[in-house]
Design an enzyme around this catalytic site. Sequence first.
Site, short mmCIF file in Angstrom:
data_model
loop_
_atom_site.label_atom_id
_atom_site.label_comp_id
_atom_site.label_asym_id
_atom_site.label_seq_id
_atom_site.Cartn_x
_atom_site.Cartn_y
_atom_site.Cartn_z
N ALA A 107 0.83 -1.21 0.00
CA ALA A 107 0.00 0.00 0.00
C ALA A 107 0.86 1.25 0.00
O ALA A 107 0.66 2.17 -0.81
CB ALA A 107 -0.94 0.00 1.20
N GLN A 112 9.29 1.28 9.37
CA GLN A 112 9.91 0.96 10.65
C GLN A 112 11.00 -0.10 10.54
O GLN A 112 11.95 -0.11 11.33
CB GLN A 112 8.85 0.53 11.66
N TYR A 127 -1.68 -21.88 -5.98
CA TYR A 127 -1.35 -21.43 -7.33
C TYR A 127 0.17 -21.37 -7.47
O TYR A 127 0.90 -21.27 -6.48
CB TYR A 127 -1.98 -20.07 -7.65
N ARG A 170 4.85 -11.95 -3.21
CA ARG A 170 4.66 -10.60 -2.66
C ARG A 170 5.96 -9.79 -2.72
O ARG A 170 5.95 -8.59 -3.06
CB ARG A 170 4.17 -10.70 -1.21
#
EC number: 1.14.13.249
Length: 396
Positions: free
Chosen positions: A19, A39, A217, A112
């Site tokens: 994000a 952080q 997947y 990711r």
Amino acid sequence: MTHISNNRPRIAVIGGGIAGLTVAASLLRAGIECTVYEQATVFADAGAGIQIAPNSARILHRLGLAGALERRATRAHAIETRRWQDGAPLARTELGEPCVERYGAPYYLIQRADLHRSLLELLPPGVVRHSAACTAVEERPDGVTLRFADGTSEEAGVVVGADGIHSALRNHLVGDRPRFSGHTVHRGLVAADRLPSLFEVPKVLFWLGPNGHVTSYPIAQHGLVHFSAVITSPEWDPEVWSAPSRPGEAAAAFAGWNAEVAELIGAAEQAHHWALFDRDCVGGWSTGRMTLAGDAAHPMVPYLSQGANQAIEDAWVLADLLGAADLDPGPALRRYEELRLPRVREVHRRSRERGHEFHLPDGPQQRLRDRSMPTAERLDDYAWIYGFEAAPVGSR
């Protein structure tokens, strides 16, 4: 190169996840100076898989990531749903080229960390500051002071909290607490060569069963297969968010499921056990100079695979509005929440409903669900998600 305007307030983004980096990339593309405060001392170079649906893939393409996604991600050809006990097919959603033709972008499967790396490559050096844990904010009519754990402080014209479900800024603005969903998930990665027949064609597989479901997947670039095995878990220590899965724990939870599921879970050398939390999807997360994005604004259970996708939509809409705003950011921030809240509320609601539907015990309701699935899981049935265009101003 995008021209950075000195006439707009500098924006501080708290959190350097998907994000936060998408917010930063979108702001820079709109010509707005920003700094990301993260952080962690370094970004982790690992992580599970993530599904990038066409609604956010189009945005990533506009940000300049089409090439990176083609190199690092896999295009899914279909989503298949099967029965837990025998693997009998329940539904198939065709993706591949029909998806590109219908919605203007592929359906990507990616690790990711690879998506994160791709977003990071869009940002000039110095935009991300590590070891910067924001502990407090003080908003004034003319700006915001950010205070950090090391005793330092920074000034910004606008603050965007993109610091996830644990968001400190969310706690400051809204004050609610995360809600345990009653579900936990074992997530892991398996070497693809241990499952040669399961993913001859890249696709997303679901197996639905009583009180649980499994998703899997391929992440082809790394020769890996991602799996998420969700179970109903009424009891969970609310202070503990995750822990390594104990040996055999996931396999025991799905004992009696079909051979494909047993093979998939059994092939994992390690997995991690997470509690799934969300919050009620309420407003009130924007002020005159502060707002939220992604899980900080609207954490949701993952049963529509839309969490990161909604964060990417947030980033694009927010930057679009701020790029068209004058020196007072307040109206743009309020308009951002007004535009995003109905959208994320609907995705949030349907995600919760889907979790209930996925976990029905065998019986009349389950049989009704199974009979309806072939006509409810067609590509056109996802137009409300995949066809959504997150561009309120259209200035870019």
